[in-house]
Write an enzyme that holds these catalytic residues in place. Structure first.
Site, PDB file in Angstrom:
ATOM      1  N   ASP A  55       0.853  -1.187   0.000  1.00  0.00           N
ATOM      2  CA  ASP A  55       0.000   0.000   0.000  1.00  0.00           C
ATOM      3  C   ASP A  55       0.890   1.239   0.000  1.00  0.00           C
ATOM      4  O   ASP A  55       1.887   1.306   0.716  1.00  0.00           O
ATOM      5  CB  ASP A  55      -0.905  -0.007   1.243  1.00  0.00           C
ATOM      6  CG  ASP A  55      -2.036   1.005   1.136  1.00  0.00           C
ATOM      7  OD1 ASP A  55      -3.197   0.573   1.121  1.00  0.00           O
ATOM      8  OD2 ASP A  55      -1.764   2.223   1.075  1.00  0.00           O
ATOM      9  N   ILE A  56       0.509   2.209  -0.824  1.00  0.00           N
ATOM     10  CA  ILE A  56       1.335   3.402  -0.991  1.00  0.00           C
ATOM     11  C   ILE A  56       1.418   4.208   0.311  1.00  0.00           C
ATOM     12  O   ILE A  56       2.432   4.850   0.576  1.00  0.00           O
ATOM     13  CB  ILE A  56       0.817   4.264  -2.173  1.00  0.00           C
ATOM     14  CG1 ILE A  56       1.895   5.180  -2.690  1.00  0.00           C
ATOM     15  CG2 ILE A  56      -0.437   5.031  -1.814  1.00  0.00           C
ATOM     16  CD1 ILE A  56       2.979   4.467  -3.427  1.00  0.00           C
ATOM     17  N   ASN A  72     -12.727  -3.134   2.882  1.00  0.00           N
ATOM     18  CA  ASN A  72     -13.767  -2.108   2.897  1.00  0.00           C
ATOM     19  C   ASN A  72     -14.621  -2.221   1.644  1.00  0.00           C
ATOM     20  O   ASN A  72     -14.087  -2.285   0.539  1.00  0.00           O
ATOM     21  CB  ASN A  72     -13.122  -0.712   2.941  1.00  0.00           C
ATOM     22  CG  ASN A  72     -12.231  -0.530   4.154  1.00  0.00           C
ATOM     23  OD1 ASN A  72     -12.517  -1.046   5.232  1.00  0.00           O
ATOM     24  ND2 ASN A  72     -11.137   0.187   3.986  1.00  0.00           N
ATOM     25  N   GLN A  83     -14.312   2.572   1.646  1.00  0.00           N
ATOM     26  CA  GLN A  83     -13.649   2.135   0.409  1.00  0.00           C
ATOM     27  C   GLN A  83     -13.348   3.355  -0.459  1.00  0.00           C
ATOM     28  O   GLN A  83     -14.254   4.125  -0.800  1.00  0.00           O
ATOM     29  CB  GLN A  83     -14.537   1.154  -0.370  1.00  0.00           C
ATOM     30  CG  GLN A  83     -13.834   0.578  -1.599  1.00  0.00           C
ATOM     31  CD  GLN A  83     -14.658  -0.507  -2.304  1.00  0.00           C
ATOM     32  OE1 GLN A  83     -15.839  -0.707  -2.005  1.00  0.00           O
ATOM     33  NE2 GLN A  83     -14.035  -1.197  -3.247  1.00  0.00           N
ATOM     34  N   HIS A 109     -10.329  -5.247  -2.811  1.00  0.00           N
ATOM     35  CA  HIS A 109      -8.983  -5.497  -2.279  1.00  0.00           C
ATOM     36  C   HIS A 109      -9.043  -5.851  -0.812  1.00  0.00           C
ATOM     37  O   HIS A 109      -9.949  -5.435  -0.094  1.00  0.00           O
ATOM     38  CB  HIS A 109      -8.071  -4.287  -2.496  1.00  0.00           C
ATOM     39  CG  HIS A 109      -8.630  -3.017  -1.946  1.00  0.00           C
ATOM     40  ND1 HIS A 109      -9.563  -2.264  -2.631  1.00  0.00           N
ATOM     41  CD2 HIS A 109      -8.399  -2.361  -0.783  1.00  0.00           C
ATOM     42  CE1 HIS A 109      -9.876  -1.203  -1.919  1.00  0.00           C
ATOM     43  NE2 HIS A 109      -9.192  -1.239  -0.782  1.00  0.00           N
ATOM     44  N   HIS A 168      -6.751  -5.674   2.685  1.00  0.00           N
ATOM     45  CA  HIS A 168      -5.576  -5.097   3.347  1.00  0.00           C
ATOM     46  C   HIS A 168      -4.991  -6.132   4.303  1.00  0.00           C
ATOM     47  O   HIS A 168      -5.726  -6.739   5.083  1.00  0.00           O
ATOM     48  CB  HIS A 168      -5.959  -3.894   4.214  1.00  0.00           C
ATOM     49  CG  HIS A 168      -6.522  -2.725   3.477  1.00  0.00           C
ATOM     50  ND1 HIS A 168      -5.768  -1.615   3.186  1.00  0.00           N
ATOM     51  CD2 HIS A 168      -7.770  -2.466   2.996  1.00  0.00           C
ATOM     52  CE1 HIS A 168      -6.530  -0.716   2.565  1.00  0.00           C
ATOM     53  NE2 HIS A 168      -7.750  -1.213   2.430  1.00  0.00           N
TER      54      HIS A 168
HETATM   55  P1  AMP Z   1      -9.590   1.475   0.688  1.00  0.00           P
HETATM   56  O1  AMP Z   1      -9.705   2.745   1.463  1.00  0.00           O
HETATM   57  O2  AMP Z   1      -9.937   0.245   1.461  1.00  0.00           O
HETATM   58  O3  AMP Z   1     -10.322   1.562  -0.638  1.00  0.00           O
HETATM   59  O4  AMP Z   1      -8.053   1.304   0.377  1.00  0.00           O
HETATM   60  C1  AMP Z   1      -7.426   1.797  -0.758  1.00  0.00           C
HETATM   61  C2  AMP Z   1      -5.959   1.771  -0.476  1.00  0.00           C
HETATM   62  O5  AMP Z   1      -5.271   1.868  -1.710  1.00  0.00           O
HETATM   63  C3  AMP Z   1      -5.465   2.928   0.412  1.00  0.00           C
HETATM   64  O6  AMP Z   1      -4.898   2.377   1.593  1.00  0.00           O
HETATM   65  C4  AMP Z   1      -4.446   3.629  -0.466  1.00  0.00           C
HETATM   66  O7  AMP Z   1      -3.307   4.045   0.249  1.00  0.00           O
HETATM   67  C5  AMP Z   1      -4.082   2.543  -1.471  1.00  0.00           C
HETATM   68  N1  AMP Z   1      -3.631   3.034  -2.760  1.00  0.00           N
HETATM   69  C6  AMP Z   1      -4.217   3.958  -3.548  1.00  0.00           C
HETATM   70  N2  AMP Z   1      -3.502   4.134  -4.679  1.00  0.00           N
HETATM   71  C7  AMP Z   1      -2.438   3.297  -4.596  1.00  0.00           C
HETATM   72  C8  AMP Z   1      -1.325   3.018  -5.447  1.00  0.00           C
HETATM   73  N3  AMP Z   1      -1.162   3.628  -6.617  1.00  0.00           N
HETATM   74  N4  AMP Z   1      -0.428   2.089  -5.037  1.00  0.00           N
HETATM   75  C9  AMP Z   1      -0.581   1.463  -3.863  1.00  0.00           C
HETATM   76  N5  AMP Z   1      -1.616   1.677  -3.015  1.00  0.00           N
HETATM   77  C10 AMP Z   1      -2.514   2.593  -3.365  1.00  0.00           C
END
Ligand code: AMP
Ligand code: ZN
Length: 132
Positions: free
Chosen positions: A28-29, A84, A91, A97, A99
């Site tokens: 995760d970024i 989520n 979400q 996805h 986590h």
């Molecule tokens: P959610 O809030 O459950 O939809 O989680 C989405 C997750 O995706 C968040 O924790 C973000 O930090 C992660 N995210 C968004 N864009 C990227 C990306 N380009 N590379 C890696 N993680 C990302």
């Protein structure tokens, strides 16, 4: 195309830790804790409500594989799995996805459940609605 589909296509870079025919796992970024990993199906499904059943079964095997790797490699004893679905649930990327969030002493991450006191009748009514 969604951001995770673009990662699958290689249009956006990511720190990938696992790939097979159906799934991709990458860091995760915004690392909620060190090692925070996302596992996604390569195919775009918006959320758990539309995820293909066959794939969901296979996904759990990947979750286990990566959990064990994180445990070993990071020396952790604790980890949260989080998924989520929908904006109300937090979400932000509409591509299903999971986590994987390794937990450490004093890692500062707050995941707190609120509590609702239900009467026996309320529990019974709820059960009638949702029992399978
Ligand atoms: P959610 O809030 O459950 O939809 O989680 C989405 C997750 O995706 C968040 O924790 C973000 O930090 C992660 N995210 C968004 N864009 C990227 C990306 N380009 N590379 C890696 N993680 C990302
Ligand atoms: Zn997508």
């Amino acid at each position: 195309m969604c951001v995770f589909c673009r990662i699958v296509k290689g249009e956006i870079p990511s720190y990938q830790i696992y790939e097979d025919q159906d799934f991709l796992a990458f860091l995760d970024i915004s690392q909620a804790t060190i090692g925070h990993t996302l596992i996604i199906p390569k195919q775009h499904f918006e959320n758990i409500f539309v995820l293909e059943e066959d794939l969901a079964g296979k996904l759990m095997e990947v979750v286990l594989k990566i959990s064990k790797k994180l445990k070993e490699a990071l020396g952790i004893e604790a980890m949260n799995l989080l998924n989520n679905n929908g904006e109300l649930a937090g979400q932000s990327v509409n591509h299903f996805h999971i986590h994987l969030i390794p937990r450490y002493e004093n890692d500062g991450l707050l995941l707190k459940f609120s509590t609702n006191q239900l009467s026996n009748e309320e529990f019974q009514n709820l059960l009638e609605k949702i029992r399978l």
